[in-house]
Design a protein around this motif. Structure first.
Motif, PDB file in Angstrom:
ATOM      1  N   LEU A 216       0.836  -1.192   0.000  1.00  0.00           N
ATOM      2  CA  LEU A 216       0.000   0.000   0.000  1.00  0.00           C
ATOM      3  C   LEU A 216       0.874   1.247   0.000  1.00  0.00           C
ATOM      4  O   LEU A 216       2.000   1.230   0.497  1.00  0.00           O
ATOM      5  CB  LEU A 216      -0.911   0.020   1.224  1.00  0.00           C
ATOM      6  N   VAL A 217       0.342   2.338  -0.554  1.00  0.00           N
ATOM      7  CA  VAL A 217       1.019   3.630  -0.535  1.00  0.00           C
ATOM      8  C   VAL A 217       0.491   4.404   0.669  1.00  0.00           C
ATOM      9  O   VAL A 217      -0.731   4.529   0.834  1.00  0.00           O
ATOM     10  CB  VAL A 217       0.760   4.420  -1.834  1.00  0.00           C
ATOM     11  N   VAL A 218       1.397   4.903   1.502  1.00  0.00           N
ATOM     12  CA  VAL A 218       1.027   5.598   2.737  1.00  0.00           C
ATOM     13  C   VAL A 218       1.593   7.015   2.725  1.00  0.00           C
ATOM     14  O   VAL A 218       2.770   7.215   2.410  1.00  0.00           O
ATOM     15  CB  VAL A 218       1.565   4.835   3.974  1.00  0.00           C
ATOM     16  N   LYS A 219       0.757   7.978   3.093  1.00  0.00           N
ATOM     17  CA  LYS A 219       1.182   9.376   3.250  1.00  0.00           C
ATOM     18  C   LYS A 219       1.236   9.667   4.744  1.00  0.00           C
ATOM     19  O   LYS A 219       0.228   9.537   5.442  1.00  0.00           O
ATOM     20  CB  LYS A 219       0.174  10.301   2.561  1.00  0.00           C
ATOM     21  N   PRO A 220       2.408  10.047   5.267  1.00  0.00           N
ATOM     22  CA  PRO A 220       2.510  10.348   6.705  1.00  0.00           C
ATOM     23  C   PRO A 220       1.582  11.500   7.105  1.00  0.00           C
ATOM     24  O   PRO A 220       1.365  12.431   6.319  1.00  0.00           O
ATOM     25  CB  PRO A 220       3.976  10.762   6.877  1.00  0.00           C
ATOM     26  N   LEU A 221       1.044  11.431   8.322  1.00  0.00           N
ATOM     27  CA  LEU A 221       0.175  12.477   8.865  1.00  0.00           C
ATOM     28  C   LEU A 221       0.858  13.131  10.054  1.00  0.00           C
ATOM     29  O   LEU A 221       1.534  12.481  10.827  1.00  0.00           O
ATOM     30  CB  LEU A 221      -1.163  11.890   9.327  1.00  0.00           C
ATOM     31  N   ASP A 222       0.626  14.429  10.201  1.00  0.00           N
ATOM     32  CA  ASP A 222       1.095  15.169  11.362  1.00  0.00           C
ATOM     33  C   ASP A 222      -0.021  16.131  11.725  1.00  0.00           C
ATOM     34  O   ASP A 222      -0.256  17.112  11.027  1.00  0.00           O
ATOM     35  CB  ASP A 222       2.380  15.922  11.049  1.00  0.00           C
TER      36      ASP A 222
END
Length: 93
Positions: A25-31
């Motif tokens: 899966l492609v994951v975009k980090p969250l902050d």
């Protein structure tokens, strides 16, 4: 560990043999405290996550330990699906 949003799937019919049967899966980090400019990355999924879900990702050697194999060429594994995040407002500034 990293909190991220699953933004896509990856299919690879030709890959290193030890990666056969794994879901990518492609994951975009969250902050939640600020705008995140961190680049998206690929992680294997061991918990059944899907596009649009917020997940917990472990990286580095811990990601390989999730599979019980120290020699697998993986550096990120999705290890949890987040149901809810609660952050104190004072920490968001």
């Amino acid at each position: 560990m990293i909190m991220g949003k699953v933004i896509g799937n990856i299919w690879a019919t030709r890959k290193e043999e030890t990666l056969n049967g794994l879901k990518f899966l492609v994951v975009k980090p969250l902050d939640y405290g600020k705008e995140s400019n961190a680049p998206a990355f690929i992680a294997i999924d061991v918990v059944g996550a899907g596009v649009g879900e917020t997940v917990i990702v472990t990286k580095g050697s811990s990601a390989r330990k999730v599979m019980g194999k120290g020699d697998i060429p993986v550096d990120a594994s999705i290890v949890g699906i987040i149901d809810m995040v609660e952050v104190e407002k004072t920490y968001l500034d």
